[in-house]
Write a protein that holds these residues in place. Sequence first.
Motif, mmCIF file in Angstrom:
data_model
loop_
_atom_site.group_PDB
_atom_site.id
_atom_site.type_symbol
_atom_site.label_atom_id
_atom_site.label_comp_id
_atom_site.label_asym_id
_atom_site.label_seq_id
_atom_site.Cartn_x
_atom_site.Cartn_y
_atom_site.Cartn_z
ATOM 1 N N TYR A 10 0.852 -1.064 -0.018
ATOM 2 C CA TYR A 10 0.136 -0.110 0.011
ATOM 3 C C TYR A 10 0.857 1.187 -0.102
ATOM 4 O O TYR A 10 2.086 1.335 0.252
ATOM 5 C CB TYR A 10 -0.832 0.207 1.209
ATOM 6 C CG TYR A 10 -1.806 -1.182 0.992
ATOM 7 C CD1 TYR A 10 -2.964 -1.061 0.288
ATOM 8 C CD2 TYR A 10 -1.672 -2.480 2.046
ATOM 9 C CE1 TYR A 10 -3.794 -2.008 0.141
ATOM 10 C CE2 TYR A 10 -2.703 -3.200 1.762
ATOM 11 C CZ TYR A 10 -3.729 -3.310 0.970
ATOM 12 O OH TYR A 10 -4.741 -4.317 1.059
ATOM 13 N N TYR A 11 0.278 2.381 -0.530
ATOM 14 C CA TYR A 11 0.814 3.714 -0.243
ATOM 15 C C TYR A 11 1.593 3.830 1.000
ATOM 16 O O TYR A 11 2.918 4.233 0.862
ATOM 17 C CB TYR A 11 0.028 4.605 -0.597
ATOM 18 C CG TYR A 11 0.713 5.896 -1.094
ATOM 19 C CD1 TYR A 11 1.354 6.106 -2.115
ATOM 20 C CD2 TYR A 11 0.480 6.983 0.052
ATOM 21 C CE1 TYR A 11 2.077 7.544 -2.178
ATOM 22 C CE2 TYR A 11 1.192 8.117 -0.071
ATOM 23 C CZ TYR A 11 1.846 8.559 -1.441
ATOM 24 O OH TYR A 11 2.407 9.882 -1.437
ATOM 25 N N THR A 14 5.304 2.580 1.545
ATOM 26 C CA THR A 14 6.436 3.248 0.769
ATOM 27 C C THR A 14 7.129 4.492 1.106
ATOM 28 O O THR A 14 6.444 5.186 2.026
ATOM 29 C CB THR A 14 5.836 3.376 -0.683
ATOM 30 O OG1 THR A 14 4.998 4.462 -0.731
ATOM 31 C CG2 THR A 14 5.521 2.122 -1.077
ATOM 32 N N ASP A 15 8.316 4.793 0.648
ATOM 33 C CA ASP A 15 8.841 5.954 1.040
ATOM 34 C C ASP A 15 8.719 7.103 -0.044
ATOM 35 O O ASP A 15 7.667 6.745 -0.779
ATOM 36 C CB ASP A 15 10.220 5.820 1.091
ATOM 37 C CG ASP A 15 11.149 5.249 0.031
ATOM 38 O OD1 ASP A 15 10.626 5.164 -1.111
ATOM 39 O OD2 ASP A 15 12.341 4.627 0.072
ATOM 40 N N ALA A 17 10.107 7.567 -2.814
ATOM 41 C CA ALA A 17 10.450 7.293 -4.015
ATOM 42 C C ALA A 17 9.463 6.027 -4.418
ATOM 43 O O ALA A 17 9.583 5.733 -5.535
ATOM 44 C CB ALA A 17 11.962 6.596 -4.220
ATOM 45 N N GLY A 18 8.445 5.853 -3.671
ATOM 46 C CA GLY A 18 7.536 4.818 -4.251
ATOM 47 C C GLY A 18 8.072 3.441 -3.564
ATOM 48 O O GLY A 18 7.410 2.275 -4.313
ATOM 49 N N ILE A 19 8.973 3.090 -2.922
ATOM 50 C CA ILE A 19 9.869 2.052 -2.674
ATOM 51 C C ILE A 19 9.373 1.409 -1.430
ATOM 52 O O ILE A 19 9.186 2.457 -0.341
ATOM 53 C CB ILE A 19 11.294 2.040 -2.951
ATOM 54 C CG1 ILE A 19 11.729 2.371 -4.228
ATOM 55 C CG2 ILE A 19 12.000 0.872 -2.323
ATOM 56 C CD1 ILE A 19 13.143 2.647 -4.579
ATOM 57 N N TYR A 21 9.699 0.967 2.330
ATOM 58 C CA TYR A 21 10.644 1.392 3.334
ATOM 59 C C TYR A 21 10.932 0.025 4.048
ATOM 60 O O TYR A 21 10.326 -0.814 4.359
ATOM 61 C CB TYR A 21 9.615 2.190 4.398
ATOM 62 C CG TYR A 21 10.660 2.833 5.729
ATOM 63 C CD1 TYR A 21 11.331 3.861 5.177
ATOM 64 C CD2 TYR A 21 10.315 2.335 6.714
ATOM 65 C CE1 TYR A 21 12.505 4.280 6.361
ATOM 66 C CE2 TYR A 21 11.092 2.799 8.005
ATOM 67 C CZ TYR A 21 12.053 3.861 7.495
ATOM 68 O OH TYR A 21 12.962 4.182 8.688
ATOM 69 N N LYS A 69 7.681 -2.060 -4.605
ATOM 70 C CA LYS A 69 6.890 -0.744 -4.911
ATOM 71 C C LYS A 69 5.479 -0.844 -4.805
ATOM 72 O O LYS A 69 4.927 -2.047 -4.638
ATOM 73 C CB LYS A 69 7.301 -0.328 -6.283
ATOM 74 C CG LYS A 69 8.850 -0.484 -6.760
ATOM 75 C CD LYS A 69 9.263 -0.059 -7.848
ATOM 76 C CE LYS A 69 10.623 -0.065 -8.187
ATOM 77 N NZ LYS A 69 10.946 0.305 -9.552
ATOM 78 N N PHE A 70 5.006 0.541 -4.783
ATOM 79 C CA PHE A 70 3.522 0.606 -4.710
ATOM 80 C C PHE A 70 2.587 -0.284 -5.356
ATOM 81 O O PHE A 70 3.123 -0.733 -6.415
ATOM 82 C CB PHE A 70 3.276 1.846 -4.647
ATOM 83 C CG PHE A 70 1.884 2.421 -4.827
ATOM 84 C CD1 PHE A 70 1.024 2.258 -3.569
ATOM 85 C CD2 PHE A 70 1.172 2.822 -6.039
ATOM 86 C CE1 PHE A 70 -0.503 2.383 -3.426
ATOM 87 C CE2 PHE A 70 -0.262 3.052 -5.891
ATOM 88 C CZ PHE A 70 -0.875 2.744 -4.901
ATOM 89 N N ASP A 71 1.639 -0.967 -4.718
ATOM 90 C CA ASP A 71 0.935 -1.759 -5.494
ATOM 91 C C ASP A 71 1.216 -3.370 -5.857
ATOM 92 O O ASP A 71 0.780 -4.090 -6.670
ATOM 93 C CB ASP A 71 0.137 -1.278 -6.649
ATOM 94 C CG ASP A 71 -1.417 -1.700 -6.754
ATOM 95 O OD1 ASP A 71 -1.904 -1.984 -5.823
ATOM 96 O OD2 ASP A 71 -1.813 -1.583 -8.154
#
Length: 129
Positions: A10-11, A14-15, A17-19, A21, A69-71
């Motif tokens: 989920y969003y 992520t950090d 950068a969309g990666i 954490y 990554k996100f999703d």
Amino acid sequence: MVHTFPIRVYYEDTDMAGIVYYANYLRYIERARSDWVRALGVDQNAMREKDGVVFVVRRVEADYIAPAKFDDELVVRTETKSVTGVRLVMHQEVWRGDTLLFQAEVLVVCVNEAGGAARLPANIRQKLH
């Protein structure tokens, strides 16, 4: 026996950068271990109330191999490496499809209410073998 547990990124995981954490991988593998223990028929609340013992993580050796990554749809794989009277060693991996993203060796020990080492109840040791 390998236990699998699905995770969706989920969003909030992520950090900027969309990666994912890095600390969230520890959350993912914790959820997978909890689900695995439940699937074995071990009630951790009853274990605490009846036997006066709980599982705690003593050590984690982690390898971050590739980013999630996100999703992304991930799968956490958990496998028992060894079981003794007071501890479990597990190998856990996080996969996205055929790509290994993260792996860890996790040492879990059994402790009593005072925080001292305690033997795993025999019925639980049998389920974990």
